[in-house]
Design an enzyme around this catalytic site. Sequence first.
Site, PDB file in Angstrom:
ATOM      1  N   ASP A 118      -3.534 -18.022   0.611  1.00  0.00           N
ATOM      2  CA  ASP A 118      -4.550 -18.639  -0.259  1.00  0.00           C
ATOM      3  C   ASP A 118      -5.304 -19.740   0.489  1.00  0.00           C
ATOM      4  OD1 ASP A 118      -2.146 -20.006  -0.260  1.00  0.00           O
ATOM      5  OD2 ASP A 118      -2.210 -20.583  -2.371  1.00  0.00           O
TER       6      ASP A 118
ATOM      7  N   TYR B 123       0.828  -1.215   0.000  1.00  0.00           N
ATOM      8  CA  TYR B 123       0.000   0.000   0.000  1.00  0.00           C
ATOM      9  C   TYR B 123       0.859   1.260   0.000  1.00  0.00           C
ATOM     10  CZ  TYR B 123      -4.788  -1.664   0.795  1.00  0.00           C
ATOM     11  OH  TYR B 123      -6.040  -2.202   0.657  1.00  0.00           O
TER      12      TYR B 123
ATOM     13  N   ASP C  80      -6.472  -6.652   4.135  1.00  0.00           N
ATOM     14  CA  ASP C  80      -7.567  -5.958   3.457  1.00  0.00           C
ATOM     15  C   ASP C  80      -8.518  -6.984   2.855  1.00  0.00           C
ATOM     16  OD1 ASP C  80      -8.999  -3.777   2.226  1.00  0.00           O
ATOM     17  OD2 ASP C  80      -8.060  -4.365   0.337  1.00  0.00           O
TER      18      ASP C  80
ATOM     19  N   ASP D  55     -12.394  -8.481   4.459  1.00  0.00           N
ATOM     20  CA  ASP D  55     -13.651  -8.356   3.708  1.00  0.00           C
ATOM     21  C   ASP D  55     -14.309  -9.724   3.595  1.00  0.00           C
ATOM     22  OD1 ASP D  55     -13.658  -5.615   3.263  1.00  0.00           O
ATOM     23  OD2 ASP D  55     -14.086  -5.819   1.119  1.00  0.00           O
TER      24      ASP D  55
ATOM     25  N   LYS E  30       2.576 -15.281   2.538  1.00  0.00           N
ATOM     26  CA  LYS E  30       2.727 -15.974   1.257  1.00  0.00           C
ATOM     27  C   LYS E  30       4.217 -16.266   1.105  1.00  0.00           C
ATOM     28  CE  LYS E  30       1.233 -17.554  -2.707  1.00  0.00           C
ATOM     29  NZ  LYS E  30       0.325 -18.725  -2.820  1.00  0.00           N
TER      30      LYS E  30
HETATM   31  C1  IPM Z   1     -10.351  -0.738   4.055  1.00  0.00           C
HETATM   32  C2  IPM Z   1     -10.602  -0.123   2.692  1.00  0.00           C
HETATM   33  C3  IPM Z   1      -9.426   0.792   2.370  1.00  0.00           C
HETATM   34  C4  IPM Z   1      -8.185  -0.076   2.283  1.00  0.00           C
HETATM   35  C5  IPM Z   1      -9.598   1.635   1.093  1.00  0.00           C
HETATM   36  C6  IPM Z   1     -10.893   2.423   1.106  1.00  0.00           C
HETATM   37  C7  IPM Z   1      -8.425   2.549   0.876  1.00  0.00           C
HETATM   38  O1  IPM Z   1     -10.802  -1.097   1.734  1.00  0.00           O
HETATM   39  O2  IPM Z   1     -10.239   0.021   5.042  1.00  0.00           O
HETATM   40  O3  IPM Z   1     -10.247  -1.960   4.136  1.00  0.00           O
HETATM   41  O4  IPM Z   1      -7.929  -0.696   1.236  1.00  0.00           O
HETATM   42  O5  IPM Z   1      -7.451  -0.134   3.265  1.00  0.00           O
HETATM   43 MG    MG Z   2     -10.837  -3.056   2.506  1.00  0.00          MG
END
Ligand code: IPM
Ligand code: MG
Length: 356
Positions: A219, A141, A243, A247, A186
Site C-alpha cells: 500500500d 492467480y 499486476d 498498471d 503485505k
Molecule cells: C496483465 C493482465 C493479465 C493479468 C490479465 C489479462 C489476465 O492484466 O498481463 O497484467 O492479470 O495478469
Molecule cells: Mg494487468
Amino acid sequence: MNAHFVTLPGDGIGPEVIAQAIRVLEAVADRFDHTFSFEEELIGGAAIDAHGAALGLETVEAALASDAVLLGAVGGPRWDDPNSRVRPEQGLLGIREAMRLFANLRPITVFPQLADASPLRPEILRGVDILFFRELTGGIYFGESGVGEGSAYQVMSYTEGEVARIVRMAADSARTRRGKLTMVDKANVLEPSRLWRRVTTELIAAEYEDLDFEVVLVDAMAMYLLSRPADYDVVVTANLFGDILTDEASMITGSLGMLPSASVGLDGPGLYEPVHGSAPDIAGAGVANPLATILAAAMALRHSLNLEQEAAAVEAAVASVIASGLRTPDIAAGGESVGTTAMADAVLAALSASTE
Ligand code: IPM
Ligand code: MG
C-alpha cells in the site's frame, strides 16, 4: 542465426500491432543476416470463436517448440459475459503456466519527449527507470478457488522455491543496473508475504550483500510510485501486487502505448507482449500505437535470442522516431498524428538508416 517465432495476435488491436512487429523483425533479419520464420496461432477470444476454448493444445505445442513467442492482446467486450466460464484471459494465464514463465519483466522508462503526457510533474519524472519483476505463475492467480452459495474464495499460496527463483533473477538484474532491489509485500497482514520477506531477506544476506536492498509494504509502494518513482531500480513482487503496481507504474510515463513486457522462465522460449491491452474501442481503425509491440520484439531479440546489438538497434530506431516528433494518437496529446503502419514505416526507415 535461425530463429522461429510463434505469433499470437489475439484480439482487438493485437493483430494490427503484431503485423508491424513482424515487419520490424524481418528487417532485422535482413540487416543482420539472420533467418527468422513466423508461425501464427490462436489465443484468447479468437481461439474461443474458433474452438470454444481460449487456449488450444496446438498453440501450446507450437509455443513450446519456438524460440520466442510474440503476443498481441487478449480480451474484449464480445467475450465479457460475467457468467461465462470461458474467458479470453484464460488463454494468457494458461500459456504462462504451460511455458513455465514465472517471471514477468516490465520496464518503466520515460521518453523525455513524451513527459508532457504524464499526469505527474516533470521534476518527479526525472530519472525514472524501474524494472519490475512480477511473479507470474503462482500466488492467488493460481490458487485453489471455489464458489459457494453466496460466497467465493481463492487461495494465495507460495513455496520458498517459487519466491527464491524470481528474487534471484531480480537480484542478478539489479547487479547489472543501479544495484538497488526493492521487495514489495503485505507482510503486516498476509502469511504468504511473511514467507516472501523471510526467504528474500535470507537470500539477499547470503548471496547479494552488495545490493542496496529494502522491503516496502504494497500500500505504501502505491503511494511512493507517484511521489518518488525515481528512487526505484529493480522491484520484485508477487503476482497480484505486480499486476496492480505495474498498471499504476505504466501511467507514470504517460505512454502506455510504449511499454513492452517479457515473460520468461529458467530456460525455454520467452513470451513478449505490449503492456497495453486489446483496446477494442480503436480495433481495426489503423491507429493503434505499434511501438510497445516493436519494443517487445526487441526484448525477444535480447532475452530469448541473445541478440543484444539487434535489440539495441530496434530500441534506438524507436527512440529516434519519437525524437523526430512522429506520434500515434495515444501519445499525440491532441496534436497531429499518424496511423499504425506509418509509425512502423518510420521505425523501419530509422533502422535502415542506422545500419547502413
Ligand atoms: C496483465 C493482465 C493479465 C493479468 C490479465 C489479462 C489476465 O492484466 O498481463 O497484467 O492479470 O495478469
Ligand atoms: Mg494487468
